[in-house]
Design a protein around this motif. Structure first.
Motif, PDB file in Angstrom:
ATOM      1  N   PRO A 173       0.878  -1.248   0.106  1.00  0.00           N
ATOM      2  CA  PRO A 173      -0.031  -0.019  -0.034  1.00  0.00           C
ATOM      3  C   PRO A 173       0.817   1.264   0.127  1.00  0.00           C
ATOM      4  N   THR A 174       1.826   1.275   0.712  1.00  0.00           N
ATOM      5  CA  THR A 174       2.690   2.462   0.890  1.00  0.00           C
ATOM      6  C   THR A 174       3.294   3.027  -0.546  1.00  0.00           C
ATOM      7  N   SER A 175       3.904   1.916  -1.152  1.00  0.00           N
ATOM      8  CA  SER A 175       4.620   2.115  -2.713  1.00  0.00           C
ATOM      9  C   SER A 175       3.271   2.464  -3.631  1.00  0.00           C
ATOM     10  N   ALA A 176       2.072   1.866  -3.550  1.00  0.00           N
ATOM     11  CA  ALA A 176       0.815   2.144  -4.277  1.00  0.00           C
ATOM     12  C   ALA A 176       0.637   3.443  -4.256  1.00  0.00           C
ATOM     13  N   ILE A 177       0.705   4.089  -3.276  1.00  0.00           N
ATOM     14  CA  ILE A 177       0.273   5.587  -2.906  1.00  0.00           C
ATOM     15  C   ILE A 177       1.084   6.324  -3.797  1.00  0.00           C
ATOM     16  N   PHE A 178       2.462   6.309  -3.866  1.00  0.00           N
ATOM     17  CA  PHE A 178       3.281   6.972  -4.677  1.00  0.00           C
ATOM     18  C   PHE A 178       3.442   6.672  -6.133  1.00  0.00           C
ATOM     19  N   ILE A 179       3.196   5.274  -6.398  1.00  0.00           N
ATOM     20  CA  ILE A 179       3.276   4.796  -7.768  1.00  0.00           C
ATOM     21  C   ILE A 179       1.978   5.392  -8.688  1.00  0.00           C
ATOM     22  N   SER A 180       0.749   5.185  -8.189  1.00  0.00           N
ATOM     23  CA  SER A 180      -0.409   5.131  -8.650  1.00  0.00           C
ATOM     24  C   SER A 180      -0.643   6.605  -9.576  1.00  0.00           C
ATOM     25  N   PRO A 181       0.023   7.840  -8.771  1.00  0.00           N
ATOM     26  CA  PRO A 181      -0.174   9.021  -9.220  1.00  0.00           C
ATOM     27  C   PRO A 181       0.443   9.451 -10.349  1.00  0.00           C
ATOM     28  N   PHE A 220      -0.976  15.861  -5.704  1.00  0.00           N
ATOM     29  CA  PHE A 220      -2.290  15.569  -5.298  1.00  0.00           C
ATOM     30  C   PHE A 220      -2.841  14.334  -5.337  1.00  0.00           C
ATOM     31  N   GLY A 221      -2.544  13.402  -6.266  1.00  0.00           N
ATOM     32  CA  GLY A 221      -2.802  11.917  -6.484  1.00  0.00           C
ATOM     33  C   GLY A 221      -2.135  11.194  -5.442  1.00  0.00           C
ATOM     34  N   VAL A 222      -0.972  11.444  -4.889  1.00  0.00           N
ATOM     35  CA  VAL A 222      -0.485  11.105  -3.715  1.00  0.00           C
ATOM     36  C   VAL A 222      -1.500  11.312  -2.446  1.00  0.00           C
ATOM     37  N   TYR A 223      -2.046  12.362  -2.138  1.00  0.00           N
ATOM     38  CA  TYR A 223      -2.834  12.773  -1.189  1.00  0.00           C
ATOM     39  C   TYR A 223      -4.020  11.811  -1.310  1.00  0.00           C
ATOM     40  N   THR A 224      -4.918  11.987  -2.674  1.00  0.00           N
ATOM     41  CA  THR A 224      -6.054  11.124  -2.686  1.00  0.00           C
ATOM     42  C   THR A 224      -5.802   9.766  -2.597  1.00  0.00           C
ATOM     43  N   ALA A 225      -4.839   9.112  -3.118  1.00  0.00           N
ATOM     44  CA  ALA A 225      -4.165   7.598  -2.940  1.00  0.00           C
ATOM     45  C   ALA A 225      -4.250   7.224  -1.448  1.00  0.00           C
ATOM     46  N   PHE A 226      -3.794   8.243  -0.758  1.00  0.00           N
ATOM     47  CA  PHE A 226      -3.409   7.933   0.628  1.00  0.00           C
ATOM     48  C   PHE A 226      -4.795   7.777   1.422  1.00  0.00           C
ATOM     49  N   ILE A 227      -5.762   8.839   1.007  1.00  0.00           N
ATOM     50  CA  ILE A 227      -7.095   8.860   1.501  1.00  0.00           C
ATOM     51  C   ILE A 227      -7.658   7.525   1.112  1.00  0.00           C
ATOM     52  N   PHE A 228      -7.874   7.038  -0.306  1.00  0.00           N
ATOM     53  CA  PHE A 228      -8.439   6.100  -0.583  1.00  0.00           C
ATOM     54  C   PHE A 228      -7.931   4.535   0.160  1.00  0.00           C
ATOM     55  N   ILE A 229      -6.656   4.451   0.340  1.00  0.00           N
ATOM     56  CA  ILE A 229      -6.134   3.426   1.090  1.00  0.00           C
ATOM     57  C   ILE A 229      -6.524   3.279   2.443  1.00  0.00           C
ATOM     58  N   ARG A 230      -6.281   4.325   2.944  1.00  0.00           N
ATOM     59  CA  ARG A 230      -6.557   4.666   4.487  1.00  0.00           C
ATOM     60  C   ARG A 230      -8.146   4.306   4.898  1.00  0.00           C
ATOM     61  N   THR A 231      -8.829   4.887   4.033  1.00  0.00           N
ATOM     62  CA  THR A 231     -10.483   4.759   4.339  1.00  0.00           C
ATOM     63  C   THR A 231     -11.099   3.510   3.697  1.00  0.00           C
ATOM     64  N   VAL A 293      -9.138  -2.836   0.279  1.00  0.00           N
ATOM     65  CA  VAL A 293      -7.863  -3.022  -0.728  1.00  0.00           C
ATOM     66  C   VAL A 293      -6.828  -3.767   0.103  1.00  0.00           C
ATOM     67  N   CYS A 294      -6.807  -3.749   1.397  1.00  0.00           N
ATOM     68  CA  CYS A 294      -6.052  -4.580   2.201  1.00  0.00           C
ATOM     69  C   CYS A 294      -6.121  -6.053   2.327  1.00  0.00           C
ATOM     70  N   SER A 295      -7.311  -6.466   1.948  1.00  0.00           N
ATOM     71  CA  SER A 295      -7.673  -7.788   1.651  1.00  0.00           C
ATOM     72  C   SER A 295      -6.806  -8.532   0.626  1.00  0.00           C
ATOM     73  N   LEU A 296      -6.404  -7.849  -0.339  1.00  0.00           N
ATOM     74  CA  LEU A 296      -5.476  -8.245  -1.500  1.00  0.00           C
ATOM     75  C   LEU A 296      -3.956  -8.700  -1.085  1.00  0.00           C
ATOM     76  N   LEU A 297      -3.526  -8.156   0.215  1.00  0.00           N
ATOM     77  CA  LEU A 297      -2.243  -8.555   0.586  1.00  0.00           C
ATOM     78  C   LEU A 297      -2.223  -9.794   1.018  1.00  0.00           C
ATOM     79  N   LEU A 298      -1.041 -10.466   0.771  1.00  0.00           N
ATOM     80  CA  LEU A 298      -1.079 -12.125   1.232  1.00  0.00           C
ATOM     81  C   LEU A 298      -0.715 -11.847   2.659  1.00  0.00           C
TER      82      LEU A 298
END
Length: 305
Positions: A173-181, A220-231, A293-298
């Protein structure tokens, strides 16, 4: 027993599939804006209507891409697909209120400047903005609908709700926050095509503007990705996106020449300080329930909690 090399090759192959699906969605979204023939500018009503059709079609296809991805990866996430994409009832109210409030805190300086410069007073402006006649006028304005409804909804749905779940199993999740934007930021380079087509500014100015926009949209994408994963909700990123489109980038230059510069700059600094203080408390997953989203983690990752 599988060797470490076999497992590594399998992981790389799965990540390649995930990245390819993300690139496919990003290309579909941007490409859909240019499937229509014609040379009308982006703000022309016909262009706006056509692009509404395009991005809404891509948004309808995007969940099917995610569904196909889950099958190709042999994933069986416990939540249903719509919950995985951030569309769920659990924790909906705090997901709609808290991230938007947090974003408004960050814009405390610009909001203070608007209040100071309001000729009729902030209360009167808010009241006028909430009446039925005002809303009726807005929903008939295609540019307003594009900037505050369709663009935030479709961009957040495709670039956050659909792309992030496909990245998380490979990157965490952490890397996804910075890669997806990065997909989101690169997607905004298409504005260069229109600026060049209509001869707006010099090539150098256009490239500088594009670089700035890429940086701004990526942050901005990092911020909203952070919100999406956290919430684990889509509503927060959509509302924050709409609000930021309404506010625009803070006009720091005008503040430095403002008669009440000291007061406004104080609220700028206060807003940034409060934003970082409230960032994690306002996005605490306990308000929203376990993020699908966290249910996808092994294995459980602390970044999801």
């Amino acid at each position: 027993m599988l060797s470490i090399k076999t497992l590594s090759d399998t992981f790389v192959g799965e990540c390649w599939i995930s990245v390819s699906c993300c690139l496919l969605l990003a290309c579909l979204y941007v490409g859909s804006l240019y499937v229509w023939k014609g040379s009308l500018p982006r703000d022309h009503p016909n262009t706006i209507k056509r692009r509404f059709t395009s991005v809404l079609c891509v948004s309808a296809v995007a969940p099917l891409v995610v569904l196909a991805w889950t099958h190709s990866m042999k994933l069986r996430p416990s939540p249903p697909l719509w919950a995985l994409l951030g569309i769920r009832l659990e924790g909906f109210v705090p997901a709609a209120v808290l991230p938007l409030t947090l974003t408004m805190v960050l814009f405390l300086g610009p909001l203070t400047q608007l209040a100071v410069e309001s000729p009729r007073g902030l209360f009167h402006d808010v009241k006028a903005g909430l009446n039925c006649q005002s809303w009726s006028k807005r929903v008939k304005d295609l540019k307003w609908l594009r900037n505050h409804v369709v663009a935030p909804l479709t961009e957040e749905f495709v670039f956050r709700a659909c792309i992030i779940p496909m990245l998380v199993p490979c990157t965490g999740p952490t890397s996804a926050i910075f890669i997806s934007p990065l997909f989101f930021g690169v997607a905004h380079f298409h504005h260069i095509i229109e600026q060049l087509r209509f001869g707006q500014d010099t090539v150098f100015d256009i490239l500088i503007c594009a670089a700035f926009q890429f940086t701004y949209t990526s942050v901005f994408g990092v911020y909203t990705a952070f919100i999406f994963i956290r919430t684990g909700h889509l509503v927060g990123p959509v509302l924050c996106h709409s609000f930021c489109n309404r506010m625009g980038f803070p006009a720091i230059g005008s503040v430095l020449e403002h008669p009440q510069k000291s007061l406004i700059l104080l609220f700028y600094q206060l807003g940034v300080l409060l934003f970082f203080i409230l960032l994690f408390p306002f996005t605490d997953p306990t308000f929203y329930g376990m993020s699908p989203v966290c249910s996808l983690l092994l294995t459980p990752r602390s970044a999801c909690t």
